[in-house]
Design a protein around this motif. Structure first.
Motif, PDB file in Angstrom:
ATOM      1  N   CYS A 386      67.676  42.622 127.655  1.00  0.00           N
ATOM      2  CA  CYS A 386      67.222  44.121 127.862  1.00  0.00           C
ATOM      3  C   CYS A 386      66.096  44.153 128.675  1.00  0.00           C
ATOM      4  CB  CYS A 386      66.963  44.807 126.446  1.00  0.00           C
ATOM      5  SG  CYS A 386      68.356  44.771 125.487  1.00  0.00           S
ATOM      6  N   LEU A 387      65.109  43.111 128.554  1.00  0.00           N
ATOM      7  CA  LEU A 387      63.942  43.244 129.165  1.00  0.00           C
ATOM      8  C   LEU A 387      63.870  42.894 130.826  1.00  0.00           C
ATOM      9  CD1 LEU A 387      61.432  41.901 126.694  1.00  0.00           C
ATOM     10  CD2 LEU A 387      62.097  44.399 127.090  1.00  0.00           C
ATOM     11  N   HIS A 388      65.277  42.186 131.062  1.00  0.00           N
ATOM     12  CA  HIS A 388      65.196  42.066 132.506  1.00  0.00           C
ATOM     13  C   HIS A 388      65.265  43.073 133.351  1.00  0.00           C
ATOM     14  CE1 HIS A 388      65.849  38.054 130.558  1.00  0.00           C
ATOM     15  NE2 HIS A 388      66.250  37.537 131.692  1.00  0.00           N
ATOM     16  N   PHE A 389      65.619  44.353 132.853  1.00  0.00           N
ATOM     17  CA  PHE A 389      66.022  45.532 133.626  1.00  0.00           C
ATOM     18  C   PHE A 389      64.486  46.189 133.820  1.00  0.00           C
ATOM     19  CE2 PHE A 389      69.914  44.333 131.616  1.00  0.00           C
ATOM     20  CZ  PHE A 389      70.870  44.393 132.658  1.00  0.00           C
ATOM     21  N   PRO A 390      64.409  47.007 134.920  1.00  0.00           N
ATOM     22  CA  PRO A 390      63.240  47.969 134.848  1.00  0.00           C
ATOM     23  C   PRO A 390      63.360  48.805 133.932  1.00  0.00           C
ATOM     24  CG  PRO A 390      64.268  47.578 137.123  1.00  0.00           C
ATOM     25  CD  PRO A 390      65.320  47.150 136.039  1.00  0.00           C
ATOM     26  N   PRO A 391      62.285  49.072 133.344  1.00  0.00           N
ATOM     27  CA  PRO A 391      62.054  50.330 132.261  1.00  0.00           C
ATOM     28  C   PRO A 391      62.370  51.651 133.048  1.00  0.00           C
ATOM     29  CG  PRO A 391      60.050  48.864 132.189  1.00  0.00           C
ATOM     30  CD  PRO A 391      60.904  48.547 133.654  1.00  0.00           C
ATOM     31  N   VAL A 392      63.175  52.484 132.171  1.00  0.00           N
ATOM     32  CA  VAL A 392      63.188  53.841 132.580  1.00  0.00           C
ATOM     33  C   VAL A 392      62.707  54.771 131.948  1.00  0.00           C
ATOM     34  CG1 VAL A 392      65.735  53.029 133.572  1.00  0.00           C
ATOM     35  CG2 VAL A 392      65.493  53.980 131.243  1.00  0.00           C
ATOM     36  N   ILE A 393      61.738  54.431 131.213  1.00  0.00           N
ATOM     37  CA  ILE A 393      61.161  55.527 130.335  1.00  0.00           C
ATOM     38  C   ILE A 393      59.878  55.512 130.877  1.00  0.00           C
ATOM     39  CG2 ILE A 393      62.571  55.651 128.454  1.00  0.00           C
ATOM     40  CD1 ILE A 393      60.786  53.517 127.390  1.00  0.00           C
ATOM     41  N   ARG A 394      58.995  56.625 130.634  1.00  0.00           N
ATOM     42  CA  ARG A 394      57.656  56.732 131.076  1.00  0.00           C
ATOM     43  C   ARG A 394      56.754  56.750 129.711  1.00  0.00           C
ATOM     44  NH1 ARG A 394      57.288  60.575 136.500  1.00  0.00           N
ATOM     45  NH2 ARG A 394      58.430  59.458 137.532  1.00  0.00           N
ATOM     46  N   ARG A 395      55.585  56.335 129.766  1.00  0.00           N
ATOM     47  CA  ARG A 395      54.777  56.509 128.670  1.00  0.00           C
ATOM     48  C   ARG A 395      54.266  57.850 128.531  1.00  0.00           C
ATOM     49  NH1 ARG A 395      53.191  52.232 126.436  1.00  0.00           N
ATOM     50  NH2 ARG A 395      52.920  50.933 128.315  1.00  0.00           N
ATOM     51  N   ARG A 396      53.934  58.429 127.464  1.00  0.00           N
ATOM     52  CA  ARG A 396      53.543  59.682 127.199  1.00  0.00           C
ATOM     53  C   ARG A 396      52.066  59.994 127.879  1.00  0.00           C
ATOM     54  NH1 ARG A 396      55.121  62.133 121.480  1.00  0.00           N
ATOM     55  NH2 ARG A 396      53.781  63.854 122.249  1.00  0.00           N
ATOM     56  N   ALA A 397      51.839  60.981 128.521  1.00  0.00           N
ATOM     57  CA  ALA A 397      50.752  61.026 129.114  1.00  0.00           C
ATOM     58  C   ALA A 397      49.336  60.777 128.016  1.00  0.00           C
ATOM     59  CB  ALA A 397      50.405  62.313 129.659  1.00  0.00           C
ATOM     60  N   ALA A 398      49.382  61.058 126.670  1.00  0.00           N
ATOM     61  CA  ALA A 398      48.345  61.251 125.987  1.00  0.00           C
ATOM     62  C   ALA A 398      48.273  59.729 125.258  1.00  0.00           C
ATOM     63  CB  ALA A 398      48.234  62.204 124.854  1.00  0.00           C
ATOM     64  N   LEU A 399      49.289  59.176 125.330  1.00  0.00           N
ATOM     65  CA  LEU A 399      49.527  57.528 124.729  1.00  0.00           C
ATOM     66  C   LEU A 399      49.584  57.379 123.296  1.00  0.00           C
ATOM     67  CD1 LEU A 399      46.868  55.885 127.034  1.00  0.00           C
ATOM     68  CD2 LEU A 399      49.259  55.774 127.356  1.00  0.00           C
ATOM     69  N   PHE A 400      49.504  58.744 122.785  1.00  0.00           N
ATOM     70  CA  PHE A 400      49.627  58.758 121.321  1.00  0.00           C
ATOM     71  C   PHE A 400      50.915  59.314 120.547  1.00  0.00           C
ATOM     72  CE2 PHE A 400      45.754  56.984 120.596  1.00  0.00           C
ATOM     73  CZ  PHE A 400      44.703  57.546 121.354  1.00  0.00           C
TER      74      PHE A 400
END
Length: 422
Positions: A386-400
């Motif tokens: 799974c980790l060979h593919f570029p992540p298609v999600i973005r971390r939430r701005a607040a990080l929490f």
């Protein structure tokens, strides 16, 4: 004793809960820079509150002076879960910890390994073969739900799909009500989120009590032999252990792990983590350091005291902010950089400087179980590719992804009151 920098403002209208919740990272960083201190004063949840953003302050609060700063007995965690290891204070908390800890260590922990591995394999094997973008956070949350319901309640998704889905839905309703305004209102055709949460809690408790009465196997069966304070304690703790809170925390950490090691630029790090268990541990520590799943923890001063040399009066709130503590430049060089190697160098043996799951005598009793789960699921992610593919999600701005329940609900409640006052 030195006076805390900052001010607590005036009651209600001077409260900063809404500003804090909208962006906890910026809120703390701006005040750290303004006051040139990693401890400062604000009004939060309409109470003068000391914010701790340093390793030293966190360790004082949770370790050296833990008996002077208590859990708030009026918060929503108590409302929704009852008297549990998370919400009690003093001797009762110590006795609960002694009773329950043995079930999260040693042979008990080892006996869960096969089940954890089977859940990881079943839930993660299809992520890399669908050919479509996947919401990995959702997949990881489902994985965590299977884990807690299977381990703590003996409800397996593949064997009891209808009961599993019912409990999962009730846990979600319970959680969403926890993070709504604490107003219990029912009228024809409408109920408040908090009211729905209370109904979900009652239904979950009925299922749990039936399990405790009729199921004598596994974790749920063993609770009957523990020296718990009263007949309701076992059911209240099972409610806590199967809560949506735990799957969301696990999903948050795995989500961050995927973002940290996913894509074409991380082949070397992935290969090393897959082949070297020690390096994988360092990667997971760094993920936990940079992106803790909880915003922190809150206490109430039981008497006048000091933290980091600052005077903290009796009845003041104190909150430690995990994100800021983990980025304390006095302890972690290049605090914003993802550097797993720091844990074999300058910060070797400094795991006790992290507070993702608390610290000191009130730290999470399930931390070792969480570590086993994260290691197994990480290895299955390597195997599946799974980790060979570029992540298609973005971390939430607040990080929490998570905040303390009482804080979020009170923020909304305070917003309503403030509008009424204007």
């Amino acid at each position: 004793m030195t006076k805390l920098p900052g001010n607590a403002g005036v009651s209600l209208l001077g409260d900063k809960s809404l500003e804090f919740y909208r962006d906890p990272v910026s809120f703390c960083q701006q005040r750290i820079e303004k006051h040139r201190s990693r401890m400062f004063l604000c009004r939060l949840m309409n109470r003068p509150t000391a914010f701790i953003c340093s390793v030293q302050g966190m360790r004082e609060l949770l370790c050296e002076k833990s008996s002077l700063f208590l859990k708030d007995p009026t918060d929503l965690m108590t409302n929704m879960y009852g008297d549990t290891i998370v919400t009690t204070n003093g001797e009762e908390a110590c006795l609960l910890r002694l009773s329950l800890t043995s079930h999260f260590t040693g042979s008990c922990l080892g006996s869960w390994s096969d089940y954890i591995a089977s859940v990881c394999e079943r839930c993660l094997k299809d992520l890399s073969v669908s050919g479509q973008p996947e919401s990995v956070y959702t997949a990881f949350k489902s994985l965590g739900t299977e884990l807690v319901l299977g381990l703590f309640l003996n409800v397996r998704a593949e064997k009891q799909p209808e009961l599993f889905q019912e409990i999962s839905q009730l846990c979600t309703q319970h959680w969403h009500g926890l993070i709504s305004a604490p107003v219990n209102v029912k009228v024809p055709m409408w109920s408040s989120g908090f009211s729905i949460a209370l109904d979900a809690r009652n239904k979950l408790m009925d299922i749990i009590k039936d399990k405790l009465e009729n199921d004598k196997e596994g974790f749920v069966g063993s609770l009957g032999s523990l020296p718990l304070p009263d007949s309701s304690s076992a059911a209240q703790h099972l409610l806590l252990f199967i809560s949506a809170l735990i799957p969301k925390a696990l999903a948050s950490l795995l989500n961050s792990f995927t973002l940290a090691l996913g894509g074409n630029g991380q082949e070397k790090a992935r290969r090393q983590a897959a082949e070297d268990p020690d390096y994988l541990c360092r990667v997971l520590l760094e993920v936990q350091r940079l992106w803790p799943p909880f915003i922190g923890g809150r206490r109430i001063a039981d008497q006048d005291s000091t933290l980091m040399g600052f005077h903290v009066p009796k009845d003041f709130g104190v909150i430690y902010i995990s994100h800021a503590v983990h980025r304390d430049p006095e302890v972690f060089q290049e605090p914003d950089a993802f550097l797993p190697e720091r844990w074999s160098g300058r910060n070797e043996g400094h795991e006790h400087f992290l507070c993702s799951f608390g610290n000191g005598p009130r730290s999470c009793i399930g931390a070792k179980l969480t570590n086993v789960f994260l290691k197994m699921s990480s290895l299955h992610l390597f195997v599946s590719g799974c980790l060979h593919f570029p992540p298609v999600i973005r971390r939430r701005a607040a990080l929490f992804p998570l905040v303390t329940m009482e804080m979020r609900s009170t923020c909304k409640y305070l917003s309503t009151l403030a509008k009424a006052a204007r």
